[in-house]
Motif scaffolding. Structure first.
Motif, mmCIF file in Angstrom:
data_model
loop_
_atom_site.group_PDB
_atom_site.id
_atom_site.type_symbol
_atom_site.label_atom_id
_atom_site.label_comp_id
_atom_site.label_asym_id
_atom_site.label_seq_id
_atom_site.Cartn_x
_atom_site.Cartn_y
_atom_site.Cartn_z
ATOM 1 N N ARG A 283 -31.246 11.184 -25.995
ATOM 2 C CA ARG A 283 -30.793 10.746 -24.668
ATOM 3 C C ARG A 283 -31.825 11.050 -23.590
ATOM 4 O O ARG A 283 -31.855 10.403 -22.543
ATOM 5 C CB ARG A 283 -29.451 11.383 -24.331
ATOM 6 N N ASP A 284 -32.677 12.029 -23.870
ATOM 7 C CA ASP A 284 -33.714 12.405 -22.897
ATOM 8 C C ASP A 284 -35.049 11.710 -23.164
ATOM 9 O O ASP A 284 -36.014 11.952 -22.438
ATOM 10 C CB ASP A 284 -33.963 13.926 -22.940
ATOM 11 N N ARG B 74 -36.505 16.306 -13.295
ATOM 12 C CA ARG B 74 -35.214 15.678 -13.622
ATOM 13 C C ARG B 74 -34.402 16.653 -14.465
ATOM 14 O O ARG B 74 -34.968 17.546 -15.094
ATOM 15 C CB ARG B 74 -35.445 14.377 -14.390
ATOM 16 N N LEU B 75 -33.108 16.418 -14.487
ATOM 17 C CA LEU B 75 -32.240 17.288 -15.259
ATOM 18 C C LEU B 75 -32.112 16.726 -16.680
ATOM 19 O O LEU B 75 -31.539 15.650 -16.870
ATOM 20 C CB LEU B 75 -30.868 17.356 -14.565
ATOM 21 N N ALA B 76 -32.641 17.461 -17.637
ATOM 22 C CA ALA B 76 -32.526 17.032 -19.036
ATOM 23 C C ALA B 76 -31.156 17.434 -19.559
ATOM 24 O O ALA B 76 -30.564 18.404 -19.092
ATOM 25 C CB ALA B 76 -33.629 17.701 -19.856
ATOM 26 N N CYS B 77 -30.646 16.680 -20.552
ATOM 27 C CA CYS B 77 -29.329 17.056 -21.100
ATOM 28 C C CYS B 77 -29.481 17.910 -22.349
ATOM 29 O O CYS B 77 -28.523 18.505 -22.820
ATOM 30 C CB CYS B 77 -28.491 15.815 -21.369
ATOM 31 N N PRO C 152 -29.193 4.945 -13.068
ATOM 32 C CA PRO C 152 -28.142 5.947 -12.813
ATOM 33 C C PRO C 152 -27.309 6.267 -14.053
ATOM 34 O O PRO C 152 -26.894 7.404 -14.244
ATOM 35 C CB PRO C 152 -27.269 5.300 -11.724
ATOM 36 N N GLU C 153 -27.092 5.281 -14.918
ATOM 37 C CA GLU C 153 -26.247 5.537 -16.099
ATOM 38 C C GLU C 153 -26.890 6.509 -17.089
ATOM 39 O O GLU C 153 -26.239 7.049 -17.964
ATOM 40 C CB GLU C 153 -25.827 4.231 -16.794
ATOM 41 N N LYS C 154 -28.199 6.726 -16.938
ATOM 42 C CA LYS C 154 -28.889 7.663 -17.824
ATOM 43 C C LYS C 154 -28.936 9.068 -17.244
ATOM 44 O O LYS C 154 -29.396 10.009 -17.882
ATOM 45 C CB LYS C 154 -30.314 7.188 -18.083
ATOM 46 N N ILE C 155 -28.507 9.206 -15.999
ATOM 47 C CA ILE C 155 -28.573 10.518 -15.346
ATOM 48 C C ILE C 155 -27.252 11.247 -15.565
ATOM 49 O O ILE C 155 -26.189 10.716 -15.244
ATOM 50 C CB ILE C 155 -28.876 10.357 -13.838
ATOM 51 N N PHE C 156 -27.350 12.449 -16.115
ATOM 52 C CA PHE C 156 -26.114 13.173 -16.465
ATOM 53 C C PHE C 156 -25.728 14.141 -15.361
ATOM 54 O O PHE C 156 -26.556 14.722 -14.723
ATOM 55 C CB PHE C 156 -26.321 13.935 -17.786
#
Ligand code: SF4
Length: 109
Positions: free
Chosen positions: A58-59, A50-53, A105-109
């Protein structure tokens, strides 16, 4: 971090909970290397799939083992990356199947 030591440490702690590494050892070591890279990059072991921010708060749901591992092991026998598998899949009592993204989805940046 020594990948072999990480492997042995995680194997021991997870097997005590009836959670196993995937039988594909190459995949397991690739994912462990990515976890170590993420630890160096972000300061925590963000999920390699997954793409971390880069913001730990948040991650936090995708720090391995992520919040989604338990329901994915229960429903599909494996986590999203396929690093961990359940007792049932390890014992070949269920078939391996595609694990969809459970992160909202709202947690995916
Ligand atoms: S999907 Fe698997 S490898 Fe990725 S964070 Fe969750 S438990 Fe770890």
């Amino acid at each position: 971090m020594d990948i072999n030591k990480l492997y042995e440490m995680l194997k021991k702690t997870n097997e005590a909970k009836q959670i196993y590494f995937n039988k594909d050892r190459d995949l397991v070591f690739e994912l462990l290397e990515s976890l170590v890279l993420n630890k160096e990059r972000y300061g925590y072991m963000a999920c390699p799939c997954r793409l971390a921010c880069g913001d730990k708060d948040r991650d936090k749901d995708i720090i391995c083992p992520c919040d989604y591992r338990a329901p994915d092991l229960e429903e599909f026998g494996a986590c999203f990356c396929g690093l961990y598998i359940s007792q049932a899949l390890n014992d070949n009592k269920i078939q391996s199947e595609y694990v969809p993204e459970r992160r909202p989805p709202e947690k995916i940046f």
